[in-house]
Scaffold this motif. Structure first.
Motif: not given
Length: 439
Positions: A142-154, A284-295
């Motif tokens: 339900v989201f556009a393809a250009h957001r995939r790495a960010s959404l997957t990481g988040a 929690l730092v690991m989780g933040a890293g997943m989000v930011i690395c995806g972005m």
């Protein structure tokens, strides 16, 4: 149209109008919430390791097995259960899985010995087996393809955030009410979310908001909603190497999830509740890293999709450097700082590898593709990490065992480097397959 690895299709640059509506974000929020519950139920065990070790006189190998059995079961059942989710309805599958793992978590609170707890943990694994893959497929549809790495990481960062909540809240419940209530609280939370998901997210509404892949965003094997063959899950060397590289890197994350509280308890002399709290912060730092690395990955790969591989290699290398140095020095505040930097990058490859798999597989079997990724993530990473580290800890001591954990990143880096080199030829192979299926 022929695309090279460095070109970005025009359809990926602008999301479809529907992607701005509220419902996709409601789907993301509820699916993310259940992923929190998934990992809270899985990782609450780490917070009660000291209590179980004392009450039942368990070895580190036994404690590690209670963690690894969940990840091993997830790895083995991820693909077949993800396939069922693709075939019979992803939303229905999500609700059913959440009910199973939540009831099994409540059952863990009633275990009278190691054997009974082991069975309950196995059932948690059955419930969680396909959730990461099916849930992520629901979100990406339900989201556009250009957001995939960010959404997957988040989305996958929910594993880290859920682990934080499971460890932190589990430590509090265990200290104040006993370890059994730590399990019971997590199970009840999951059941409440499962009911809410069943009420709000329906198959018909997901279909209404579905966004089709753009040109170049996965092999278009046939018109309309024709289902791709399962052979496409392994149709290119690049996608296989993405599975392997991502799985090996998560060996490190799995070991950190399971053993950080015990490491802090033994190496730094922290009481169990404080050790659980500090470990929760590091996770929690690991989780933040997943989000930011995806972005970061989405940003740098906007015009050069091959950069997804480059960022994954970079993140894996940084985790090796920081964690390898951290566990090599004596316990101290400086060590905790190095471990924090290492944790930030430890699972940073999750977003990039998820985007790679999405790019190299067809949407009609995407949950199964993510199930295959989950299989490798668990078999090579989240299942292997805790048990192998536990075995080493029984023989060498936990402090020594943790020094070896970051070295697994070397294997991940090699797989990702090779995957990057064959990525252009893999794209061409997909184009040939697309052309032949559209004749």
């Amino acid at each position: 149209m022929t695309l090279t690895a460095g070109e970005r299709p025009a359809t990926e640059q602008s999301p479809a109008p529907r992607s701005s509506r509220l419902f996709p974000w409601v789907v993301f929020t509820l699916t993310f919430g259940l992923l929190l519950s998934d990992y809270m139920s899985r990782q609450v065990l780490s917070a009660v390791f000291p209590f179980l070790k004392t009450e039942w006189a368990l070895t580190d190998t036994q404690l590690g097995s209670l963690t690894s059995i969940v990840a091993l079961t997830v790895g083995i059942l991820a693909v077949p259960l993800s396939l069922l989710g693709d075939r019979f309805g992803r939303a229905r599958a999500v609700v059913l899985m959440a009910v199973v793992w939540s009831l099994a978590t409540v059952g863990s609170a009633m275990a009278a010995n190691y054997g009974q707890l082991f069975i309950a943990r196995f059932l948690i694994g059955v419930g969680e087996a396909a959730y990461g893959s099916v849930g992520l497929a629901v979100v990406l549809a339900v989201f556009a393809a250009h957001r995939r790495a960010s959404l997957t990481g988040a989305f996958m960062a929910g594993g880290s955030f859920g682990s934080v909540l499971g460890v932190a809240l589990g430590g509090v419940f265990a200290a104040h009410f006993g370890w059994r209530w730590a399990f019971a609280a997590m199970g009840i939370f999951g059941l409440i979310l499962a009911v809410l998901y069943w009420v709000v997210v329906r198959e018909s509404k997901l279909e209404k908001y579905r966004i089709s892949d753009g040109v170049g965003e996965g092999p278009r094997l046939g018109a309309g909603r024709k289902r791709a063959g399962l052979a496409t899950l392994f149709s290119t060397p690049a996608v296989v190497l993405a599975y392997i590289g991502g799985g090996l890197q998560l060996f490190i994350a799995g070991s950190l999830f399971a053993w950080l509280p015990s490491y802090l308890n033994r190496a730094h002399g922290m009481v169990p509740a404080r050790a659980a709290g500090v470990a929760a912060l590091l996770i929690l730092v690991m989780g933040a890293g997943m989000v930011i690395c995806g972005m970061i990955t989405d940003r740098v790969s906007r015009k050069r999709p091959i950069s997804k591989w480059t960022t994954a290699i970079f993140f894996s290398t940084l985790s090796l450097v920081f964690l390898g140095t951290g566990f090599a020095i004596a316990p101290s505040k400086a060590q905790l700082l190095l471990l924090a930097f290492g944790c930030f990058f430890a699972a940073g490859t999750t977003g990039p590898t998820g985007a790679m798999v999405a790019r190299l597989t067809h949407e009609s079997i995407r949950a199964t593709a993510f199930g295959t990724l989950t299989f490798f993530n668990n078999l090579l990473g989240l299942a292997a990490g805790p048990i192998v580290t536990g075995i080493l800890a029984d023989r060498l001591g936990l402090e020594t065992a943790m020094k070896y954990v970051p070295l697994v990143a070397v294997g991940a880096i090699i797989a990702l480097l090779i995957g990057r080199s064959v990525y252009p030829s893999s794209l061409k192979r997909l184009e040939v397959a697309e052309a032949s299926n559209n004749l």
